[in-house]
Scaffold this active site. Sequence first.
Site, PDB file in Angstrom:
ATOM      1  N   HIS A  65       0.834  -1.213   0.000  1.00  0.00           N
ATOM      2  CA  HIS A  65       0.000   0.000   0.000  1.00  0.00           C
ATOM      3  C   HIS A  65       0.866   1.260   0.000  1.00  0.00           C
ATOM      4  CE1 HIS A  65      -3.227  -2.791   1.211  1.00  0.00           C
ATOM      5  NE2 HIS A  65      -2.321  -3.271   2.052  1.00  0.00           N
ATOM      6  N   SER A  69      14.254  22.001 -15.823  1.00  0.00           N
ATOM      7  CA  SER A  69      13.052  22.790 -16.039  1.00  0.00           C
ATOM      8  C   SER A  69      13.456  24.128 -16.644  1.00  0.00           C
ATOM      9  CB  SER A  69      12.345  23.021 -14.706  1.00  0.00           C
ATOM     10  OG  SER A  69      11.524  24.178 -14.772  1.00  0.00           O
ATOM     11  N   LYS A 120      15.514  22.031 -10.558  1.00  0.00           N
ATOM     12  CA  LYS A 120      14.891  20.772 -10.967  1.00  0.00           C
ATOM     13  C   LYS A 120      15.818  19.808 -11.696  1.00  0.00           C
ATOM     14  CE  LYS A 120      10.303  20.968 -10.379  1.00  0.00           C
ATOM     15  NZ  LYS A 120       9.462  19.825 -10.194  1.00  0.00           N
ATOM     16  N   GLU A 122       9.203   8.784 -16.769  1.00  0.00           N
ATOM     17  CA  GLU A 122       7.820   9.217 -16.987  1.00  0.00           C
ATOM     18  C   GLU A 122       7.363   8.905 -18.409  1.00  0.00           C
ATOM     19  OE1 GLU A 122       7.906  13.341 -15.864  1.00  0.00           O
ATOM     20  OE2 GLU A 122       8.300  12.847 -13.772  1.00  0.00           O
TER      21      GLU A 122
END
Length: 457
Positions: free
Chosen positions: A156, A277, A283, A290
């Site tokens: 979980h 970024s 970043k 992704e």
Amino acid sequence: MAQLWGGRFKGKTDDLVYQFNASIEFDKRLYRQDIEGSKAHVNMLGRQGILTDTDVDSILKGLDGILSDIESGRLEITSEYEDVHSFVEAVLTERIGDAGKRLHTGRSRNDQVALDMKLYVRDRIDEMIPELKGLMEVILGIMEANVSTYMPGFTHLQKAQPVTLAHHMGAYFEMFKRDVGRLRDARVRLNECPLGSGALAGTTYPLDREYTAELLGFDRPTANSMDSVSDRDYVIELLSDLSLIMVHLSRLSEEIIIWNSNEYGFVELDDAYSTGSSIMPQKKNPDIAELIRGKTGRVYGDLISLLTMMKGIPLAYDKDIQEDKEASFDAIDTVHACIRLMSGMLATTTFNKERMLASAAKGFTNATDAADYLVGKGVPFRDAHRYVGEIVLFCLERGIAIDDMTLDELRDICPEFDEGIYEAIDIKTCVDRRNTIGAPGMDAMKNEIEKCREFLK
Ligand code: ARG
């Protein structure tokens, strides 16, 4: 416009119809398989006395010339032909004259394209299996180096019990091992040769289908000519296998994304595999993970396209089947790229072992072991579970770990505790005592790693 047909037509094909119908823009990548298939066909026609040796010789030389000219860039596959089959035959005839027109004796584009696709799918499977094994090699390398890199195991997405990085990565090794098995299975099932099935009903020429099957590395010819020209099960089967590979790549990507987050900080991605970024200078984003996760949907989409496309096809060949190409090429190319990128990304990722250990030490991943300790002292498991629950509550209220409690505090909750508890709930002990088959303990893990090595040999 250049077509292989036209005799029975008076009018000219509408331009839009021609473009809509043509497949050369995407089937041109089948040129190698198309030529390989034609060579086998022609060899057989010669052996059966259907073509003369002179014709066979000149066709074979012509086909070899076309192949090498395409590969060297001297011959460009242009859209003025309807499909790759028409292109090869037209160029052949242009180059060798009438013999070129005999190539298609006893053959239809229906069995020809069925063959080309099978050869292509088979080639790509043969390329993908070693690539998957390359990824598994990277995973195994991480496993070997991290049998005592402790980290929390989750259920979980909550800390559950401590494991090791080797154990965690070993789970992915198993997934990709099954993927390799599925690709091998698919290859066995597809390995029957459709060439010689004609348009749908075989042919009156005395073709030797056993011989062409053998020449092309198939186990046998297909059994039913109507099925042969309209079967695309093997493409769908491959795309199902590819979809499962993407499930696994996507789950692994998801873990990398989570581990790379500021909160976890379990991994540091190499600069070569991350992006920045345009506005936020701090970043370093896991874009590749992704994108792999994102492209998973695209591969499922290709599978669904083909399942849907095939479901209404009456026997035998219908033009809908031409749609098998873009979807399957897209899925194959996508998975091919994703496997390679995942390998590169994993191979260059640094694991922050201290943070993993610290994270495993917090969050009560050793609570089960504390309960098991009491069981060893004769406390029934259900009671032990309740005592340790109270201990966790005690710790949560004070912001400490079980290990931080004094023996008196532990005994206040359950008098069966003694000095041994600290050693028993040490993260290393918790992991290393787990040595059932498939568990993270050192002995079990070394055994598993040996089997993984064996598999990759
Ligand atoms: N381009 C076609 C395909 O990919 C080749 C087969 C054409 N056959 C036909 N009967 N029109 O399916």
